[in-house]
Scaffold this motif. Structure first.
Motif, PDB file in Angstrom:
ATOM      1  N   CYS A  39       0.851  -1.184   0.000  1.00 17.79           N
ATOM      2  CA  CYS A  39       0.000   0.000   0.000  1.00 17.79           C
ATOM      3  C   CYS A  39       0.895   1.246   0.000  1.00 17.79           C
ATOM      4  O   CYS A  39       1.795   1.358   0.836  1.00 17.79           O
ATOM      5  CB  CYS A  39      -0.902  -0.001   1.230  1.00 17.79           C
ATOM      6  N   ARG A  41       0.167   4.162   0.866  1.00 19.85           N
ATOM      7  CA  ARG A  41      -0.140   5.082   1.963  1.00 19.85           C
ATOM      8  C   ARG A  41       0.414   4.598   3.297  1.00 19.85           C
ATOM      9  O   ARG A  41       0.929   5.383   4.085  1.00 19.85           O
ATOM     10  CB  ARG A  41      -1.661   5.280   2.099  1.00 19.85           C
ATOM     11  N   CYS A  42       0.281   3.281   3.581  1.00 19.25           N
ATOM     12  CA  CYS A  42       0.706   2.781   4.902  1.00 19.25           C
ATOM     13  C   CYS A  42       1.780   1.701   4.810  1.00 19.25           C
ATOM     14  O   CYS A  42       2.252   1.220   5.834  1.00 19.25           O
ATOM     15  CB  CYS A  42      -0.498   2.250   5.678  1.00 19.25           C
ATOM     16  N   LEU A  44       1.532  -1.368   3.950  1.00 20.58           N
ATOM     17  CA  LEU A  44       1.066  -2.735   4.215  1.00 20.58           C
ATOM     18  C   LEU A  44       1.404  -3.610   3.009  1.00 20.58           C
ATOM     19  O   LEU A  44       0.983  -3.313   1.890  1.00 20.58           O
ATOM     20  CB  LEU A  44      -0.443  -2.746   4.447  1.00 20.58           C
ATOM     21  N   THR A  57      -3.550   0.769  -2.965  1.00 20.43           N
ATOM     22  CA  THR A  57      -4.013   1.266  -1.676  1.00 20.43           C
ATOM     23  C   THR A  57      -4.768   0.141  -0.982  1.00 20.43           C
ATOM     24  O   THR A  57      -5.619  -0.506  -1.600  1.00 20.43           O
ATOM     25  CB  THR A  57      -4.949   2.478  -1.864  1.00 20.43           C
ATOM     26  N   CYS A  58      -4.465  -0.076   0.285  1.00 20.31           N
ATOM     27  CA  CYS A  58      -5.165  -1.126   1.023  1.00 20.31           C
ATOM     28  C   CYS A  58      -6.586  -0.666   1.352  1.00 20.31           C
ATOM     29  O   CYS A  58      -6.908   0.526   1.272  1.00 20.31           O
ATOM     30  CB  CYS A  58      -4.394  -1.504   2.289  1.00 20.31           C
ATOM     31  N   THR A  59      -7.409  -1.598   1.752  1.00 14.13           N
ATOM     32  CA  THR A  59      -8.816  -1.286   2.046  1.00 14.13           C
ATOM     33  C   THR A  59      -8.919  -0.270   3.180  1.00 14.13           C
ATOM     34  O   THR A  59      -9.716   0.669   3.099  1.00 14.13           O
ATOM     35  CB  THR A  59      -9.557  -2.581   2.425  1.00 14.13           C
ATOM     36  N   ALA A  60      -8.113  -0.455   4.218  1.00 12.67           N
ATOM     37  CA  ALA A  60      -8.186   0.452   5.369  1.00 12.67           C
ATOM     38  C   ALA A  60      -7.854   1.887   4.960  1.00 12.67           C
ATOM     39  O   ALA A  60      -8.530   2.838   5.374  1.00 12.67           O
ATOM     40  CB  ALA A  60      -7.243  -0.021   6.472  1.00 12.67           C
ATOM     41  N   CYS A  61      -6.808   2.064   4.141  1.00 13.30           N
ATOM     42  CA  CYS A  61      -6.422   3.413   3.713  1.00 13.30           C
ATOM     43  C   CYS A  61      -7.421   3.983   2.711  1.00 13.30           C
ATOM     44  O   CYS A  61      -7.629   5.199   2.670  1.00 13.30           O
ATOM     45  CB  CYS A  61      -5.017   3.399   3.102  1.00 13.30           C
ATOM     46  N   GLU A  63     -10.649   3.386   2.766  1.00 10.29           N
ATOM     47  CA  GLU A  63     -11.845   3.759   3.518  1.00 10.29           C
ATOM     48  C   GLU A  63     -11.591   4.929   4.462  1.00 10.29           C
ATOM     49  O   GLU A  63     -12.478   5.739   4.711  1.00 10.29           O
ATOM     50  CB  GLU A  63     -12.364   2.555   4.303  1.00 10.29           C
ATOM     51  N   ASN A  64     -10.398   4.983   5.025  1.00  8.35           N
ATOM     52  CA  ASN A  64     -10.054   6.034   5.989  1.00  8.35           C
ATOM     53  C   ASN A  64      -8.639   6.513   5.694  1.00  8.35           C
ATOM     54  O   ASN A  64      -7.685   6.120   6.371  1.00  8.35           O
ATOM     55  CB  ASN A  64     -10.174   5.492   7.415  1.00  8.35           C
ATOM     56  N   PRO A  66      -5.047   8.042   5.532  1.00  8.52           N
ATOM     57  CA  PRO A  66      -4.207   8.712   6.538  1.00  8.52           C
ATOM     58  C   PRO A  66      -3.896  10.134   6.061  1.00  8.52           C
ATOM     59  O   PRO A  66      -4.040  10.452   4.880  1.00  8.52           O
ATOM     60  CB  PRO A  66      -2.945   7.855   6.579  1.00  8.52           C
TER      61      PRO A  66
END
Ligand SMILES: [Zn+2]
Ligand SMILES: [Zn+2]
Length: 154
Positions: A39, A41-42, A44, A57-61, A63-64, A66
Motif C-alpha cells: 500500500c 499510503r501505509c 502494508l 491502496t489497502c482497504t483500510a487506507c 476507507e479512511n 491517513p
C-alpha cells in the motif's frame, strides 16, 4: 587493529561478521523486507504480485485515508527487527540506528531527495531525560546521512 582487539559482531545475534555495524548472513535472511506490491499510503505488504505498481491502496487506507500522501516501511516488525529496535530504544544500542536507517533509505527510495527534511517524532521530555536520547532523532539523523550519500543496506 581495532577489529583484531574487538572483532565485529552481528548487531542482532552477536555472531562474528566481517565489518562492524552489520548483520550476519543468517540474520539478514530472517528479515522480511517490504517490497512491491504494498500500500503506497501505509506500506502494508500485499501477499501476491497484485497489479497497480506504486498506486496500490489497502482497504483500510481507501476507507479512511491517513493524513499523508505516501508512506513506506522497511521491514515487517517481527522477531529480527525487534532484536534491533528494542535495544535501540531501551538499552543504549544507538549503533543500531545506522543499519536501520540504511534499510529505511532503501524503502524510501524515490521519495527522499537531497533537500528532504527529516523530522523525528518528539519524545516526552521526562522520557528524554531518562533515556538521554531520542531514538527517532537518531534514526532521522542516520537516515538523512544515508540518504545524502545514497547508501544501500549491506
Ligand atoms: Zn546475526
Ligand atoms: Zn494502507
Amino acid at each position: 587493529m581495532l577489529d583484531t582487539l574487538f572483532p565485529p559482531h552481528c548487531l542482532a545475534c552477536g555472531a562474528d561478521v566481517m565489518q562492524a555495524g552489520l548483520l550476519c548472513a543468517t540474520c539478514v535472511s530472517q528479515l522480511h523486507l517490504i517490497t512491491s506490491p504494498y500500500c503506497h499510503r501505509c506500506a502494508l505488504p500485499f501477499p501476491s504480485r497484485a497489479a497497480g505498481g506504486a498506486t496500490l491502496t489497502c482497504t483500510a487506507c481507501a476507507e479512511n485515508p491517513p493524513p499523508w500522501r505516501e508512506g513506506r516501511a522497511a521491514m515487517v516488525y517481527d522477531d529480527l527487527p525487534r532484536q534491533l529496535i528494542l535495544p535501540l530504544k531501551y538499552a543504549d544500542r544507538t549503533e543500531n540506528a545506522t543499519l536501520l536507517a540504511r534499510y529505511m533509505a532503501a524503502a524510501a527510495r524515490g521519495l527522499v531527495e537531497k533537500d528532504s527534511i527529516f523530522i523525528p517524532v518528539p519524545l516526552h521530555r521526562v522520557r528524554l531525560f531518562t533515556r538521554r536520547y531520542n531514538q527517532a532523532a537518531l534514526l532521522a539523523c542516520a537516515l538523512a546521512r544515508t540518504a545524502d550519500r545514497g547508501q544501500r543496506p549491506a
